[in-house]
Design a protein around this motif. Structure first.
Motif, PDB file in Angstrom:
ATOM      1  N   UNK A 200       0.839  -1.186  -0.107  1.00 41.38           N
ATOM      2  CA  UNK A 200       0.023   0.181   0.014  1.00 41.38           C
ATOM      3  C   UNK A 200       0.763   1.331  -0.082  1.00 41.38           C
ATOM      4  N   UNK A 201       1.857   1.184   0.729  1.00 41.09           N
ATOM      5  CA  UNK A 201       2.871   2.392   0.710  1.00 41.09           C
ATOM      6  C   UNK A 201       3.299   2.763  -0.550  1.00 41.09           C
ATOM      7  N   UNK A 202       3.695   1.660  -1.479  1.00 44.25           N
ATOM      8  CA  UNK A 202       4.408   1.769  -2.870  1.00 44.25           C
ATOM      9  C   UNK A 202       3.214   1.965  -3.889  1.00 44.25           C
ATOM     10  N   UNK A 229      10.226   1.881  -9.083  1.00 42.31           N
ATOM     11  CA  UNK A 229       9.770   1.610  -7.755  1.00 42.31           C
ATOM     12  C   UNK A 229       9.967   0.183  -7.474  1.00 42.31           C
ATOM     13  N   UNK A 230      10.555  -0.602  -8.328  1.00 42.91           N
ATOM     14  CA  UNK A 230      10.520  -2.108  -8.230  1.00 42.91           C
ATOM     15  C   UNK A 230      11.911  -2.207  -7.004  1.00 42.91           C
ATOM     16  N   UNK A 231      12.905  -1.699  -7.054  1.00 41.75           N
ATOM     17  CA  UNK A 231      14.114  -2.067  -6.403  1.00 41.75           C
ATOM     18  C   UNK A 231      13.769  -1.511  -4.761  1.00 41.75           C
ATOM     19  N   UNK A 232      13.524  -0.591  -4.649  1.00 43.33           N
ATOM     20  CA  UNK A 232      12.990   0.063  -3.254  1.00 43.33           C
ATOM     21  C   UNK A 232      11.980  -0.614  -2.706  1.00 43.33           C
ATOM     22  N   UNK A 233      10.984  -1.178  -3.595  1.00 49.02           N
ATOM     23  CA  UNK A 233      10.000  -1.921  -2.891  1.00 49.02           C
ATOM     24  C   UNK A 233      10.324  -3.269  -2.499  1.00 49.02           C
ATOM     25  N   UNK A 234      11.441  -3.934  -3.140  1.00 53.83           N
ATOM     26  CA  UNK A 234      12.013  -5.175  -2.721  1.00 53.83           C
ATOM     27  C   UNK A 234      12.759  -5.131  -1.528  1.00 53.83           C
ATOM     28  N   UNK A 235      13.511  -4.099  -1.391  1.00 56.42           N
ATOM     29  CA  UNK A 235      14.176  -3.662  -0.190  1.00 56.42           C
ATOM     30  C   UNK A 235      13.596  -3.307   1.079  1.00 56.42           C
ATOM     31  N   UNK A 236      12.250  -2.702   0.872  1.00 58.25           N
ATOM     32  CA  UNK A 236      11.498  -2.543   1.929  1.00 58.25           C
ATOM     33  C   UNK A 236      10.776  -3.743   2.291  1.00 58.25           C
ATOM     34  N   UNK A 237      10.448  -4.440   1.658  1.00 62.17           N
ATOM     35  CA  UNK A 237       9.835  -5.881   1.949  1.00 62.17           C
ATOM     36  C   UNK A 237      10.784  -6.620   2.555  1.00 62.17           C
ATOM     37  N   UNK A 238      11.997  -6.758   2.227  1.00 65.60           N
ATOM     38  CA  UNK A 238      12.927  -7.564   2.856  1.00 65.60           C
ATOM     39  C   UNK A 238      13.354  -7.048   4.249  1.00 65.60           C
ATOM     40  N   UNK A 239      13.373  -5.538   4.285  1.00 69.84           N
ATOM     41  CA  UNK A 239      13.423  -4.972   5.880  1.00 69.84           C
ATOM     42  C   UNK A 239      12.663  -5.234   6.830  1.00 69.84           C
TER      43      UNK A 239
END
Length: 250
Positions: A200-202, A229-239
């Motif tokens: 939702x944030x992305x 936004x792909x790379x930033x979303x992946x990092x946010x989910x992993x974090x």
């Protein structure tokens, strides 16, 4: 010569175009072969002026009308996605009672234009040039001319068709469109809350959930996200969820 095509107010334009399409469909089918013979296809060096994966187009159908030496020029621009939608738009707005229905469209690196009986290169090409100069993509511009009895000459025609097309696009409301990347992740049920919060944030779209993964306590969540936004979303989910999450991309 009096104006043969009346452009209705925005409030009733959809109804007008529906009726116009019904009335002109037969005429369009009989003239399609002739139109295709005059069609010019060329590779363009510009893809819309934006970064790869995004483009700027117009939000809605717009019109611009101008009288030049007693000839009435009516430019109508609309957004399209491919050649089929371009031909559909043309069939809706072209006026068989007009002297000429000239047009050009651009979809990425592909474009086509048509002079519809005007001297070669004096109508379709300047309309296309106006589209390229605007920096817009995925659009078609149709310029309808009702001849007023005074010839404009080659230079005059180029200026008239290119000019009304440019004015039409200059007045058009625009929007930035970004391509979407389909993605998916397999997560355990206890991580769904954190995952959905990040999605939702992305501002991802088309979220779907599939419990039939063949793995106990695991579900597949698929969605579409803006390409940038792909790379930033992946990092946010992993974090915020788990470093062990594996992403699937189509």
């Amino acid at each position: 010569m009096s104006l043969a095509l009346e452009i209705p107010p925005l409030g009733c334009r959809c109804c007008h175009l529906h009726l116009l399409n019904h009335r002109l469909s037969a005429s369009f089918l009989t003239t399609a072969a002739a139109v295709n013979k005059q069609m010019v296809t060329t590779a363009s060096s510009s893809s819309g002026g934006g970064r790869a994966g995004e483009y700027t187009t117009i939000k809605e159908t717009v019109t611009f009308e101008k009288e030049i030496k007693k000839s009435k020029f009516i430019a109508i621009a609309g957004s399209i996605s491919n050649e089929q939608s371009a031909q559909s738009f043309l069939s809706q707005v072209r006026d068989p009672r007009a002297t000429h229905n000239c047009w050009a469209y651009k979809v990425g690196d592909q474009y086509r234009s048509n002079d519809d009986g005007e001297p070669s290169g004096t109508a379709g090409k300047p309309i296309h040039s106006a589209i390229v100069s605007s920096g817009l993509d995925r659009i078609i511009v149709v310029v309808i001319r009702h001849f007023g009895g005074i010839k404009l000459g080659t230079g005059g025609l180029v200026r008239a068709y290119g000019g009304v097309a440019s004015e039409c696009l200059r007045n058009a409301p625009t929007c930035l469109v970004k391509s979407k990347v389909p993605m998916g992740v397999e997560v355990s049920f206890d991580l769904l809350g954190g995952l959905y919060h990040q999605l939702q944030s992305f501002q991802v779209e088309d979220i779907k959930q599939d419990y039939d993964t063949g793995k106990d306590g695991i579900t597949m969540v698929s969605f579409k996200v803006d390409f940038d936004k792909v790379e930033k979303l992946e990092e946010a989910i992993k974090t915020h969820c788990s470093r062990e999450i594996v992403f699937y991309k189509q």
